[in-house]
Design a protein around this motif. Sequence first.
Motif, short mmCIF file in Angstrom:
data_model
loop_
_atom_site.label_atom_id
_atom_site.label_comp_id
_atom_site.label_asym_id
_atom_site.label_seq_id
_atom_site.Cartn_x
_atom_site.Cartn_y
_atom_site.Cartn_z
N TRP A 315 0.81 -1.22 0.00
CA TRP A 315 0.00 0.00 0.00
C TRP A 315 0.84 1.26 0.00
O TRP A 315 0.40 2.31 -0.46
CB TRP A 315 -0.90 0.02 1.24
N GLY A 353 -5.69 -3.71 4.01
CA GLY A 353 -5.41 -2.29 4.00
C GLY A 353 -5.87 -1.55 5.24
O GLY A 353 -6.59 -0.55 5.15
N SER A 371 -6.38 2.76 2.26
CA SER A 371 -6.83 3.10 0.91
C SER A 371 -7.12 4.58 0.77
O SER A 371 -6.83 5.18 -0.26
CB SER A 371 -8.07 2.28 0.53
#
Length: 495
Positions: A315, A353, A371
């Motif tokens: 991420w 995430g 996110s």
Amino acid sequence: MIQRRNKTLIAAIIMACISGGMLFPAYGAERPAESYTRMHRESSSSTVTVEETHEKSNRTTTHSDISVQTPSASGMGAVLFPYMAKNKLPAPVQSLRKTVRSEYNVNYEQGVLALYKENGKWGLLGTDGAVLLPASYKKLSYAGQGVFLSVKGNKTAYIDKTGTAVTLPVSENESGGSVFFQEKGRYGIRDANGIVVSEPVYKEILTPFSEGIAFVRDENGRKIAIDRSGKELFAVPYDRIFPYHDGLAEYQRKINHFNWGLLAGALVGSAVNRGYYGGEIEPLTYDGVKRGYIDRTGRIVIDSRLDEVYPMTAWGTFVKDKGLLAFIGRDGKYIIEPGRYEVGPGMMDDWNGMVSLKDKESGGLGVFSLSDGRQILPFQYEKVDFLGADRMFLQRGNQCFLVNQETGQVVHYWQETVKIVPYLAEPYAWCQIGKKYEIIDAEGKTVYTAPEGGIKVVSSFRHGVSAVKSGDVWGIMNSKGEWLIRPQYKEIEIL
């Protein structure tokens, strides 16, 4: 292994020991069952200073408008946060999931279940519980793709499950078939057909080809990036550089002093977080390396001159500067804006995430989305564990909650302190209540209770079984509480 200047030779030796422990884990570490956090980190194997920048996104992130229910004393059924859609995962996360899933069953499908230690040596156990490879290796660790790295006597070799020496396969997607060859002390490039596409002019190969790019030292001694034809792409004036992974390459720069405090932290982290989880769970801690990241054009995405840059995840990564912690995406833009936070004790769910952060003022733990940077749980918890199988564990005082991460709903509640070993990819997990061990399903319901005092240490379930220590020896138990292998070995690691 991190290389230091000669004047820090002692530090280098200690760090070498730490690296060796990562390659051949210290399986002997004992501790009660603990909760760990899934974190898949990119590994690097080689390494870098320049003007560097990261961008601030147009996204505005606020943490004061959290709309969640706080579990009551009953707890059950409370919805803590809304469903987080999983159809918008970034490409690196999709790649991560594909890689993990394809690797998860490789050994099991080939009849290999676990590593075991007996009389100071390591061997392999089959899925039927029988000895597959006698314990005759000083060190033995899984290297991927059904291959093991072994040490026997003074020889180190890659072997298969029968003990036969093999070559570790190289992904064609990484190299594209391009390989370096040496001639008269210089290096050139051959394509997949063995045709020379670049004459031997390079003084040194810094990294092999990965995602179509390699790093070399040219005939003038400059560090540069090249494509498979040998065309120069850009300069890499760094101390160390690593291969590309999902569009980013890590670089590092030397530091002129050694931070013994960071070393002590690394040693403690290694001792506390080592577990029998096949490398899937790693501590989320800053390791003291002055690193940064560049994209495929050579543009610096994350600056190594920031005070701290954590290892990259699918991420993005955490950075700390001037006392403020932030999370920056792989594009160099802020996802979680800088704030007075601390990273929770290794609490990051790279799969879905999410990350746990500690508020420096209140001391409470909350949860953020990786996110969009939104805070999805307030700073009200003493413990946050991401357990895998879309399950999360929360503790506040004596109240403990098992939460479905897809729906945000509390599926089980305890009015006492419990510890849960991660589910990982399985529907069962060990739950410890005091000295009592239970096997619970994904809804928190007990399916087996072990005799009190009979179990000392347990591992997460893999392929429906768990490594269990009883007395001074280890065995393997299934999710019903039945022994596949009764306790008899010094160490066991489920693969």
